[in-house]
Design a protein around this motif. Structure first.
Motif, PDB file in Angstrom:
ATOM      1  N   LYS A  25       0.808  -1.214   0.000  1.00  0.00           N
ATOM      2  CA  LYS A  25       0.000   0.000   0.000  1.00  0.00           C
ATOM      3  C   LYS A  25       0.848   1.274   0.000  1.00  0.00           C
ATOM      4  N   ALA A  26       2.162   1.095  -0.096  1.00  0.00           N
ATOM      5  CA  ALA A  26       3.051   2.265   0.012  1.00  0.00           C
ATOM      6  C   ALA A  26       2.813   3.260  -1.109  1.00  0.00           C
ATOM      7  N   ARG A  27       2.709   2.774  -2.343  1.00  0.00           N
ATOM      8  CA  ARG A  27       2.538   3.713  -3.446  1.00  0.00           C
ATOM      9  C   ARG A  27       1.253   4.520  -3.280  1.00  0.00           C
ATOM     10  N   GLU A  28       0.129   3.864  -3.058  1.00  0.00           N
ATOM     11  CA  GLU A  28      -1.149   4.582  -3.011  1.00  0.00           C
ATOM     12  C   GLU A  28      -1.239   5.504  -1.807  1.00  0.00           C
ATOM     13  N   THR A  29      -0.527   5.183  -0.722  1.00  0.00           N
ATOM     14  CA  THR A  29      -0.625   5.989   0.494  1.00  0.00           C
ATOM     15  C   THR A  29       0.384   7.131   0.528  1.00  0.00           C
ATOM     16  N   PHE A  30       1.618   6.855   0.113  1.00  0.00           N
ATOM     17  CA  PHE A  30       2.697   7.837   0.266  1.00  0.00           C
ATOM     18  C   PHE A  30       3.196   8.435  -1.046  1.00  0.00           C
ATOM     19  N   TYR A  31       3.114   7.694  -2.140  1.00  0.00           N
ATOM     20  CA  TYR A  31       3.853   8.064  -3.353  1.00  0.00           C
ATOM     21  C   TYR A  31       3.008   8.008  -4.626  1.00  0.00           C
ATOM     22  N   HIS A  32       1.705   8.231  -4.551  1.00  0.00           N
ATOM     23  CA  HIS A  32       0.854   7.929  -5.708  1.00  0.00           C
ATOM     24  C   HIS A  32       1.184   8.756  -6.953  1.00  0.00           C
ATOM     25  N   ASP A  33       1.819   9.917  -6.789  1.00  0.00           N
ATOM     26  CA  ASP A  33       2.156  10.759  -7.938  1.00  0.00           C
ATOM     27  C   ASP A  33       3.659  10.818  -8.201  1.00  0.00           C
ATOM     28  N   CYS A  34       4.398   9.872  -7.631  1.00  0.00           N
ATOM     29  CA  CYS A  34       5.862   9.867  -7.762  1.00  0.00           C
ATOM     30  C   CYS A  34       6.306   8.918  -8.872  1.00  0.00           C
ATOM     31  N   PRO A  35       7.454   9.192  -9.516  1.00  0.00           N
ATOM     32  CA  PRO A  35       7.957   8.297 -10.557  1.00  0.00           C
ATOM     33  C   PRO A  35       8.224   6.890 -10.025  1.00  0.00           C
ATOM     34  N   ASP A  36       8.056   5.897 -10.887  1.00  0.00           N
ATOM     35  CA  ASP A  36       8.293   4.508 -10.481  1.00  0.00           C
ATOM     36  C   ASP A  36       9.681   4.329  -9.888  1.00  0.00           C
ATOM     37  N   GLU A  37      10.659   4.968 -10.494  1.00  0.00           N
ATOM     38  CA  GLU A  37      12.041   4.835 -10.019  1.00  0.00           C
ATOM     39  C   GLU A  37      12.167   5.334  -8.588  1.00  0.00           C
ATOM     40  N   ALA A  38      11.507   6.449  -8.273  1.00  0.00           N
ATOM     41  CA  ALA A  38      11.587   7.012  -6.929  1.00  0.00           C
ATOM     42  C   ALA A  38      10.898   6.103  -5.921  1.00  0.00           C
ATOM     43  N   VAL A  39       9.781   5.496  -6.308  1.00  0.00           N
ATOM     44  CA  VAL A  39       9.074   4.582  -5.409  1.00  0.00           C
ATOM     45  C   VAL A  39       9.945   3.364  -5.105  1.00  0.00           C
ATOM     46  N   ALA A  40      10.574   2.820  -6.121  1.00  0.00           N
ATOM     47  CA  ALA A  40      11.465   1.673  -5.908  1.00  0.00           C
ATOM     48  C   ALA A  40      12.651   2.063  -5.031  1.00  0.00           C
ATOM     49  N   TYR A  41      13.183   3.247  -5.262  1.00  0.00           N
ATOM     50  CA  TYR A  41      14.299   3.776  -4.465  1.00  0.00           C
ATOM     51  C   TYR A  41      13.895   3.872  -2.997  1.00  0.00           C
ATOM     52  N   ALA A  42      12.706   4.400  -2.740  1.00  0.00           N
ATOM     53  CA  ALA A  42      12.226   4.542  -1.365  1.00  0.00           C
ATOM     54  C   ALA A  42      11.960   3.188  -0.723  1.00  0.00           C
ATOM     55  N   ASN A  43      11.260   2.319  -1.427  1.00  0.00           N
ATOM     56  CA  ASN A  43      10.914   1.014  -0.858  1.00  0.00           C
ATOM     57  C   ASN A  43      12.140   0.204  -0.465  1.00  0.00           C
ATOM     58  N   ALA A  44      13.247   0.417  -1.162  1.00  0.00           N
ATOM     59  CA  ALA A  44      14.484  -0.305  -0.850  1.00  0.00           C
ATOM     60  C   ALA A  44      15.199   0.261   0.378  1.00  0.00           C
ATOM     61  N   ARG A  45      14.786   1.435   0.853  1.00  0.00           N
ATOM     62  CA  ARG A  45      15.507   2.123   1.929  1.00  0.00           C
ATOM     63  C   ARG A  45      14.685   2.370   3.185  1.00  0.00           C
ATOM     64  N   ILE A  46      13.403   2.122   3.126  1.00  0.00           N
ATOM     65  CA  ILE A  46      12.531   2.366   4.274  1.00  0.00           C
ATOM     66  C   ILE A  46      12.982   1.538   5.485  1.00  0.00           C
ATOM     67  N   THR A  47      12.947   2.166   6.646  1.00  0.00           N
ATOM     68  CA  THR A  47      13.306   1.499   7.899  1.00  0.00           C
ATOM     69  C   THR A  47      12.147   1.604   8.880  1.00  0.00           C
ATOM     70  N   ALA A  48      12.177   0.803   9.917  1.00  0.00           N
ATOM     71  CA  ALA A  48      11.110   0.805  10.912  1.00  0.00           C
ATOM     72  C   ALA A  48      11.062   2.139  11.656  1.00  0.00           C
ATOM     73  N   GLN A  49       9.868   2.512  12.049  1.00  0.00           N
ATOM     74  CA  GLN A  49       9.655   3.740  12.811  1.00  0.00           C
ATOM     75  C   GLN A  49       9.375   3.394  14.271  1.00  0.00           C
ATOM     76  N   ALA A  50      10.199   3.934  15.159  1.00  0.00           N
ATOM     77  CA  ALA A  50       9.989   3.716  16.594  1.00  0.00           C
ATOM     78  C   ALA A  50       8.686   4.368  17.042  1.00  0.00           C
ATOM     79  N   ASN A  51       7.955   3.677  17.912  1.00  0.00           N
ATOM     80  CA  ASN A  51       6.693   4.204  18.412  1.00  0.00           C
ATOM     81  C   ASN A  51       6.857   5.236  19.529  1.00  0.00           C
ATOM     82  N   LEU A  52       7.876   5.066  20.368  1.00  0.00           N
ATOM     83  CA  LEU A  52       7.984   5.916  21.558  1.00  0.00           C
ATOM     84  C   LEU A  52       8.000   7.413  21.228  1.00  0.00           C
ATOM     85  N   PRO A  53       8.773   7.880  20.247  1.00  0.00           N
ATOM     86  CA  PRO A  53       8.739   9.322  19.969  1.00  0.00           C
ATOM     87  C   PRO A  53       7.348   9.821  19.592  1.00  0.00           C
ATOM     88  N   GLN A  54       6.537   8.941  19.031  1.00  0.00           N
ATOM     89  CA  GLN A  54       5.236   9.382  18.538  1.00  0.00           C
ATOM     90  C   GLN A  54       4.143   9.340  19.604  1.00  0.00           C
TER      91      GLN A  54
END
Length: 237
Positions: free
Chosen positions: A137-166
């Protein structure tokens, strides 16, 4: 010429600004981006990550006053930095970001939204310490208007988000209020509802609120447009 420090949002890193940095530099500005603790190349364990740690990483990266740009969840740590050391920050720029209300956490503010598009687009860790975007669901939620290359670039680098700061409530006072602020609303955002962004932007001066017609990821969808908008914000009035 202005000095910019760019702070990424949840699950991202300094890498998400790859197109904005040269665009801003081309307009004559000095620009840096950092990885917050446990993001990008930073190896801080998720269990050790706090909102204070985010704040301290930002302040440690500032040697002279900067325009501090925070994307999405980074609205909270940039505000914390302004409260702790307002003299280090010439302006805060909230980029489709949570602009804090004193005494509330990011999760508290998210619950204020009439719509919750993020909830079915993330996957919680088994230990409940962090979450990741659901890649399906990453493309439709975060990147729906972004180039395919950028979406692939992001998906390869995404890391977990800690809950405590939030879930940490942030107290803000006169130091934070003394810092100039701008808000950039992403009018096609499918992560933080644009109407809720409008509510947050209304707490800044009308002339310091702006729109850009992109998804939640303007740094990929329209890096040049974002750079020109930041250049406009940086220009002396």
């Amino acid at each position: 010429m202005a000095e910019f420090l760019l702070i990424h949002g949840s699950c991202h890193g300094a890498w998400c600004w790859r197109d904005v940095i040269p665009a801003l530099e081309g307009l004559g500005h000095r620009v840096r981006a950092i990885d917050l603790p446990s993001h990008g190349r930073d190896k801080t364990p998720i269990a050790d990550v706090t909102l204070d740690l985010y704040r301290d990483a930002i302040l440690a990266a500032i040697e002279e006053p900067v325009i501090l740009v925070g994307h999405s969840m980074a609205g909270f740590p940039i505000a914390a930095a302004a409260e702790a050391s307002p003299q280090k920050i010439s302006r805060l720029v909230y980029l489709c970001a949570y602009a804090p209300i004193s005494g509330m956490s990011l999760v508290d503010m998210r619950k204020m939204q009439a719509r919750q598009p993020l909830l079915d687009a993330i996957e919680m860790s088994a230990d409940r310490l962090s979450w990741l975007p659901a890649l399906s669901k990453a493309r439709e939620t975060f990147y729906h208007d972004c180039p395919d290359e950028a979406v692939a670039y992001a998906n390869a680098r995404i890391t977990a988000q800690a809950n405590l700061p939030q879930v940490t409530r942030l107290a803000l006072g006169a130091a934070y209020e003394s810092v100039a602020k701008s808000y950039i609303r992403c009018s096609e955002d499918r992560t933080i509802p644009p109407e809720f962004q409008s509510e947050m932007a209304a707490r800044t001066a009308p002339l310091d609120s702006y729109d850009i017609a992109t998804s939640h990821s303007p740094f990929f969808a329209d890096a040049a447009g974002l750079a020109h908008l930041l250049d406009k914000i940086a220009a002396p009035s």
